[in-house]
Design a protein around this motif. Sequence first.
Motif, PDB file in Angstrom:
ATOM      1  N   LEU A 175      42.760  17.494  63.119  1.00  0.00           N
ATOM      2  CA  LEU A 175      43.455  17.037  64.330  1.00  0.00           C
ATOM      3  C   LEU A 175      42.491  16.937  65.504  1.00  0.00           C
ATOM      4  N   ASP A 176      41.553  17.892  65.606  1.00  0.00           N
ATOM      5  CA  ASP A 176      40.535  17.842  66.668  1.00  0.00           C
ATOM      6  C   ASP A 176      39.669  16.588  66.551  1.00  0.00           C
ATOM      7  N   ARG A 177      39.496  16.079  65.336  1.00  0.00           N
ATOM      8  CA  ARG A 177      38.705  14.856  65.114  1.00  0.00           C
ATOM      9  C   ARG A 177      39.551  13.599  65.225  1.00  0.00           C
ATOM     10  N   GLY A 178      40.857  13.761  65.523  1.00  0.00           N
ATOM     11  CA  GLY A 178      41.742  12.608  65.636  1.00  0.00           C
ATOM     12  C   GLY A 178      42.232  12.087  64.295  1.00  0.00           C
ATOM     13  N   GLU A 179      42.148  12.922  63.266  1.00  0.00           N
ATOM     14  CA  GLU A 179      42.604  12.542  61.924  1.00  0.00           C
ATOM     15  C   GLU A 179      43.799  13.396  61.538  1.00  0.00           C
ATOM     16  N   ARG A 180      44.393  13.097  60.388  1.00  0.00           N
ATOM     17  CA  ARG A 180      45.541  13.860  59.905  1.00  0.00           C
ATOM     18  C   ARG A 180      45.438  14.037  58.396  1.00  0.00           C
TER      19      ARG A 180
END
Length: 189
Positions: free
Chosen positions: A144-149
Amino acid sequence: HCVSGRLYESEQHASGAVLSRQEFANLAIEGELAVVLSQEPNEEVLSGIGIPNCVARVFPVIELHQHVLRGKQPSAGELIANNALHAGFIAGDGINPHDIVDKTTLNSSSLSIFADNRLLAECAGPALVQTIRSSLKWLTAMVLDRGERLRAGQIILTGSIPSLIPITENCGIRVEAPPFGSVEVKFKT
């Protein structure tokens, strides 16, 4: 400490595979549990104890490592730089953990690693199940911190409690992880 990386589909092998040690740089293995997600993990699903409801299947794996260390002090950074995470894994069949009626069975789960029927390492107890939950919590937050899921259908290797084991000769490796099943591989030259 925790690390993450992606593996290619070609690096996943079914139990019973025969692999050449020469395909790896200083081959080492870990025995651990992996999960298949049934849904994206979230804070609510990951709170509590036991195996989270976002897990569709738990199965034992033999994780393959390129165990190359050239520095004075071993480090996770060097293992990552030497592509240790991208050597692959062998997957067992596993089970749907939510089908287990007696949940105390999960607290008495165990994991044993054998080379040609010789016990190399083992661990037992609630730490195995706790590792699943804690690894999913860490990985969910990190992606989530990397903008992924994370998403349904993904396979997540949840980390090893036993140490990394060098494979220096031809042998058969088997991991038994009741009640989650077993997995095996044969290494040749």
